[in-house]
Write a protein that holds these residues in place. Structure first.
Motif, PDB file in Angstrom:
ATOM      1  N   ILE A 111      50.894 -25.622   4.002  1.00 54.07           N
ATOM      2  CA  ILE A 111      51.357 -24.590   4.931  1.00 54.07           C
ATOM      3  C   ILE A 111      50.856 -23.249   4.418  1.00 54.07           C
ATOM      4  O   ILE A 111      51.094 -22.885   3.264  1.00 54.07           O
ATOM      5  N   ILE A 112      50.158 -22.549   5.266  1.00 56.88           N
ATOM      6  CA  ILE A 112      49.636 -21.241   4.905  1.00 56.88           C
ATOM      7  C   ILE A 112      50.596 -20.180   5.422  1.00 56.88           C
ATOM      8  O   ILE A 112      50.926 -20.144   6.610  1.00 56.88           O
ATOM      9  N   LYS A 113      51.026 -19.316   4.507  1.00 54.80           N
ATOM     10  CA  LYS A 113      51.931 -18.233   4.875  1.00 54.80           C
ATOM     11  C   LYS A 113      51.135 -16.973   5.177  1.00 54.80           C
ATOM     12  O   LYS A 113      50.092 -16.731   4.575  1.00 54.80           O
ATOM     13  N   SER A 114      51.660 -16.178   6.069  1.00 54.75           N
ATOM     14  CA  SER A 114      51.020 -14.903   6.369  1.00 54.75           C
ATOM     15  C   SER A 114      51.315 -13.919   5.238  1.00 54.75           C
ATOM     16  O   SER A 114      52.241 -14.108   4.433  1.00 54.75           O
ATOM     17  N   ASN A 138      52.612 -11.015   5.541  1.00 59.96           N
ATOM     18  CA  ASN A 138      53.949 -10.444   5.744  1.00 59.96           C
ATOM     19  C   ASN A 138      55.051 -11.392   5.272  1.00 59.96           C
ATOM     20  O   ASN A 138      56.069 -10.937   4.756  1.00 59.96           O
ATOM     21  N   GLN A 139      54.843 -12.704   5.434  1.00 62.20           N
ATOM     22  CA  GLN A 139      55.829 -13.662   4.949  1.00 62.20           C
ATOM     23  C   GLN A 139      55.906 -13.630   3.419  1.00 62.20           C
ATOM     24  O   GLN A 139      57.002 -13.608   2.850  1.00 62.20           O
ATOM     25  N   VAL A 140      54.753 -13.620   2.770  1.00 64.01           N
ATOM     26  CA  VAL A 140      54.722 -13.580   1.308  1.00 64.01           C
ATOM     27  C   VAL A 140      55.315 -12.271   0.806  1.00 64.01           C
ATOM     28  O   VAL A 140      56.119 -12.252  -0.133  1.00 64.01           O
ATOM     29  N   LEU A 141      54.949 -11.160   1.440  1.00 66.49           N
ATOM     30  CA  LEU A 141      55.491  -9.864   1.049  1.00 66.49           C
ATOM     31  C   LEU A 141      57.000  -9.836   1.192  1.00 66.49           C
ATOM     32  O   LEU A 141      57.714  -9.358   0.306  1.00 66.49           O
ATOM     33  N   SER A 142      57.497 -10.359   2.293  1.00 68.79           N
ATOM     34  CA  SER A 142      58.941 -10.398   2.530  1.00 68.79           C
ATOM     35  C   SER A 142      59.653 -11.182   1.428  1.00 68.79           C
ATOM     36  O   SER A 142      60.702 -10.759   0.929  1.00 68.79           O
ATOM     37  N   GLU A 143      59.075 -12.286   1.035  1.00 67.81           N
ATOM     38  CA  GLU A 143      59.662 -13.085  -0.040  1.00 67.81           C
ATOM     39  C   GLU A 143      59.622 -12.330  -1.367  1.00 67.81           C
ATOM     40  O   GLU A 143      60.600 -12.314  -2.113  1.00 67.81           O
ATOM     41  N   GLN A 144      58.491 -11.706  -1.664  1.00 64.34           N
ATOM     42  CA  GLN A 144      58.334 -10.974  -2.920  1.00 64.34           C
ATOM     43  C   GLN A 144      59.287  -9.785  -3.004  1.00 64.34           C
ATOM     44  O   GLN A 144      59.777  -9.455  -4.086  1.00 64.34           O
ATOM     45  N   ARG A 145      59.545  -9.147  -1.879  1.00 66.27           N
ATOM     46  CA  ARG A 145      60.401  -7.954  -1.878  1.00 66.27           C
ATOM     47  C   ARG A 145      61.858  -8.270  -2.168  1.00 66.27           C
ATOM     48  O   ARG A 145      62.659  -7.377  -2.401  1.00 66.27           O
ATOM     49  N   LYS A 146      62.217  -9.542  -2.216  1.00 65.38           N
ATOM     50  CA  LYS A 146      63.580  -9.946  -2.590  1.00 65.38           C
ATOM     51  C   LYS A 146      63.799  -9.812  -4.095  1.00 65.38           C
ATOM     52  O   LYS A 146      64.934  -9.717  -4.548  1.00 65.38           O
ATOM     53  N   ASP A 147      62.708  -9.766  -4.850  1.00 61.64           N
ATOM     54  CA  ASP A 147      62.773  -9.578  -6.299  1.00 61.64           C
ATOM     55  C   ASP A 147      62.968  -8.084  -6.568  1.00 61.64           C
ATOM     56  O   ASP A 147      62.130  -7.266  -6.193  1.00 61.64           O
ATOM     57  N   PRO A 148      64.088  -7.701  -7.218  1.00 63.18           N
ATOM     58  CA  PRO A 148      64.366  -6.271  -7.435  1.00 63.18           C
ATOM     59  C   PRO A 148      63.258  -5.517  -8.171  1.00 63.18           C
ATOM     60  O   PRO A 148      62.967  -4.370  -7.841  1.00 63.18           O
ATOM     61  N   GLU A 149      62.623  -6.136  -9.165  1.00 57.39           N
ATOM     62  CA  GLU A 149      61.549  -5.466  -9.890  1.00 57.39           C
ATOM     63  C   GLU A 149      60.337  -5.248  -8.996  1.00 57.39           C
ATOM     64  O   GLU A 149      59.714  -4.188  -9.023  1.00 57.39           O
ATOM     65  N   PHE A 150      60.005  -6.251  -8.203  1.00 64.07           N
ATOM     66  CA  PHE A 150      58.884  -6.116  -7.275  1.00 64.07           C
ATOM     67  C   PHE A 150      59.182  -5.024  -6.257  1.00 64.07           C
ATOM     68  O   PHE A 150      58.336  -4.184  -5.964  1.00 64.07           O
TER      69      PHE A 150
END
Length: 96
Positions: free
Chosen positions: A3-6, A8-20
């Motif tokens: 499954i290839i993520k867009s 924006n999907q990857v960014l949205s997931e990464q932004r859940k990490d407080p340091e990121f």
């Protein structure tokens, strides 16, 4: 099946990490301030060529400076000061 993520999907997931998220917001503030440098030239109504003449350099050097700024690559303080002066502006450094 892969499954290839867009982006924006990857960014949205990464932004859940407080340091990121913290680093992302800091980078975004810097990017906005760099974009404002180019916007300042456009607001003054000067072309890159006209700024180049005022700076005593070439249009391609001004284009490179603006491209680098938009990419987050800082020019020398001298180059940035000359650019600002050509626009009738000045450089102000803030530590936040």
């Amino acid at each position: 099946m892969t499954i290839i993520k867009s982006f924006n999907q990857v960014l949205s997931e990464q932004r859940k990490d407080p340091e990121f998220e913290k680093a992302y917001k800091e980078a975004d503030r810097e990017y906005i301030s760099f974009k404002n440098v180019v916007k300042a030239r456009e607001c003054v109504g000067l072309t890159q060529g006209e700024v180049a003449v005022l700076m005593g350099t070439t249009q391609s050097a001004v284009a490179r400076l603006e491209r680098n700024l938009a990419s987050g690559i800082l020019p020398s303080h001298n180059s940035l000061t000359r650019y600002a002066k050509a626009l009738g502006k000045r450089v102000v450094v803030n530590f936040l």
